[in-house]
Design a protein around this motif. Sequence first.
Motif, PDB file in Angstrom:
ATOM      1  N   THR A 160       0.837  -1.203   0.000  1.00 42.51           N
ATOM      2  CA  THR A 160       0.000   0.000   0.000  1.00 42.51           C
ATOM      3  C   THR A 160       0.875   1.258   0.000  1.00 42.51           C
ATOM      4  O   THR A 160       0.609   2.215  -0.736  1.00 42.51           O
ATOM      5  CB  THR A 160      -0.939  -0.002   1.218  1.00 42.51           C
ATOM      6  OG1 THR A 160      -1.744  -1.186   1.163  1.00 42.51           O
ATOM      7  CG2 THR A 160      -1.819   1.226   1.250  1.00 42.51           C
ATOM      8  N   CYS A 161       1.928   1.245   0.798  1.00 45.15           N
ATOM      9  CA  CYS A 161       2.854   2.382   0.842  1.00 45.15           C
ATOM     10  C   CYS A 161       3.559   2.566  -0.501  1.00 45.15           C
ATOM     11  O   CYS A 161       3.766   3.699  -0.953  1.00 45.15           O
ATOM     12  CB  CYS A 161       3.868   2.203   1.965  1.00 45.15           C
ATOM     13  SG  CYS A 161       3.136   2.275   3.615  1.00 45.15           S
ATOM     14  N   VAL A 162       3.922   1.465  -1.147  1.00 49.61           N
ATOM     15  CA  VAL A 162       4.548   1.535  -2.469  1.00 49.61           C
ATOM     16  C   VAL A 162       3.553   2.131  -3.476  1.00 49.61           C
ATOM     17  O   VAL A 162       3.934   2.942  -4.325  1.00 49.61           O
ATOM     18  CB  VAL A 162       5.052   0.150  -2.930  1.00 49.61           C
ATOM     19  CG1 VAL A 162       5.474   0.166  -4.391  1.00 49.61           C
ATOM     20  CG2 VAL A 162       6.203  -0.304  -2.047  1.00 49.61           C
ATOM     21  N   ALA A 163       2.297   1.760  -3.357  1.00 49.86           N
ATOM     22  CA  ALA A 163       1.278   2.336  -4.246  1.00 49.86           C
ATOM     23  C   ALA A 163       1.207   3.851  -4.050  1.00 49.86           C
ATOM     24  O   ALA A 163       1.142   4.606  -5.031  1.00 49.86           O
ATOM     25  CB  ALA A 163      -0.081   1.691  -3.983  1.00 49.86           C
ATOM     26  N   VAL A 165       1.825   6.810  -6.745  1.00 49.83           N
ATOM     27  CA  VAL A 165       0.859   7.889  -6.997  1.00 49.83           C
ATOM     28  C   VAL A 165       1.618   9.216  -7.024  1.00 49.83           C
ATOM     29  O   VAL A 165       1.404  10.057  -7.905  1.00 49.83           O
ATOM     30  CB  VAL A 165      -0.261   7.898  -5.930  1.00 49.83           C
ATOM     31  CG1 VAL A 165      -1.054   9.196  -5.988  1.00 49.83           C
ATOM     32  CG2 VAL A 165      -1.191   6.710  -6.131  1.00 49.83           C
ATOM     33  N   GLY A 166       2.534   9.383  -6.061  1.00 52.73           N
ATOM     34  CA  GLY A 166       3.354  10.592  -6.038  1.00 52.73           C
ATOM     35  C   GLY A 166       4.253  10.698  -7.266  1.00 52.73           C
ATOM     36  O   GLY A 166       4.411  11.788  -7.839  1.00 52.73           O
ATOM     37  N   ALA A 167       4.839   9.583  -7.687  1.00 53.15           N
ATOM     38  CA  ALA A 167       5.691   9.592  -8.874  1.00 53.15           C
ATOM     39  C   ALA A 167       4.881   9.961 -10.120  1.00 53.15           C
ATOM     40  O   ALA A 167       5.344  10.735 -10.972  1.00 53.15           O
ATOM     41  CB  ALA A 167       6.344   8.226  -9.062  1.00 53.15           C
ATOM     42  N   MET A 206       0.838  -2.942  -9.974  1.00 51.49           N
ATOM     43  CA  MET A 206       1.422  -4.110  -9.313  1.00 51.49           C
ATOM     44  C   MET A 206       1.297  -3.999  -7.796  1.00 51.49           C
ATOM     45  O   MET A 206       0.938  -4.973  -7.117  1.00 51.49           O
ATOM     46  CB  MET A 206       2.896  -4.267  -9.721  1.00 51.49           C
ATOM     47  CG  MET A 206       3.094  -4.683 -11.156  1.00 51.49           C
ATOM     48  SD  MET A 206       4.819  -4.540 -11.723  1.00 51.49           S
ATOM     49  CE  MET A 206       5.624  -5.786 -10.714  1.00 51.49           C
ATOM     50  N   ALA A 207       1.595  -2.827  -7.254  1.00 48.55           N
ATOM     51  CA  ALA A 207       1.520  -2.618  -5.806  1.00 48.55           C
ATOM     52  C   ALA A 207       0.080  -2.754  -5.306  1.00 48.55           C
ATOM     53  O   ALA A 207      -0.171  -3.385  -4.271  1.00 48.55           O
ATOM     54  CB  ALA A 207       2.084  -1.247  -5.442  1.00 48.55           C
TER      55      ALA A 207
END
Length: 130
Positions: free
Chosen positions: A83-86, A90-92, A114-115
């Motif tokens: 979830t944190c990677v997602a 989103v920020g990227a 994928m995340a």
Amino acid sequence: MSLHVVLWIVTGLLATVMLISTSKMFVPREKMAAMGGRASAWVLDFSPGALRAIGALELLAAVGLILPAVLDIAPIMVPVTATCVAVLFVGATAMRLRRGERATIVPDLVYLAMAVFVAWGRFGPEPFTG
């Protein structure tokens, strides 16, 4: 192929991407921008300290996607990390849109998907516990 195996494969790929991304902690940003072309020019918008912080978070993400499940120590951290990677992607994606880099946004969207898939799968139908 079971959902559990597919989730492991996607998780491994995502962890690999996160691990490779940590190079921003070691490679000078000017060299990264020159090596990667337009797709890597974003590093010039960030200070070296900020890039090290992002790289450290990516390293923690790579570890958090794999080790909790492998060691069976707090395996709930796998979907939490996904979830944190997602959120990271989103920020990227937002950063790429802000910079007008629509052509280079596709990989970030793939990693975001994928995340989200890993988070969904491990919170939902294929948790490590239960």
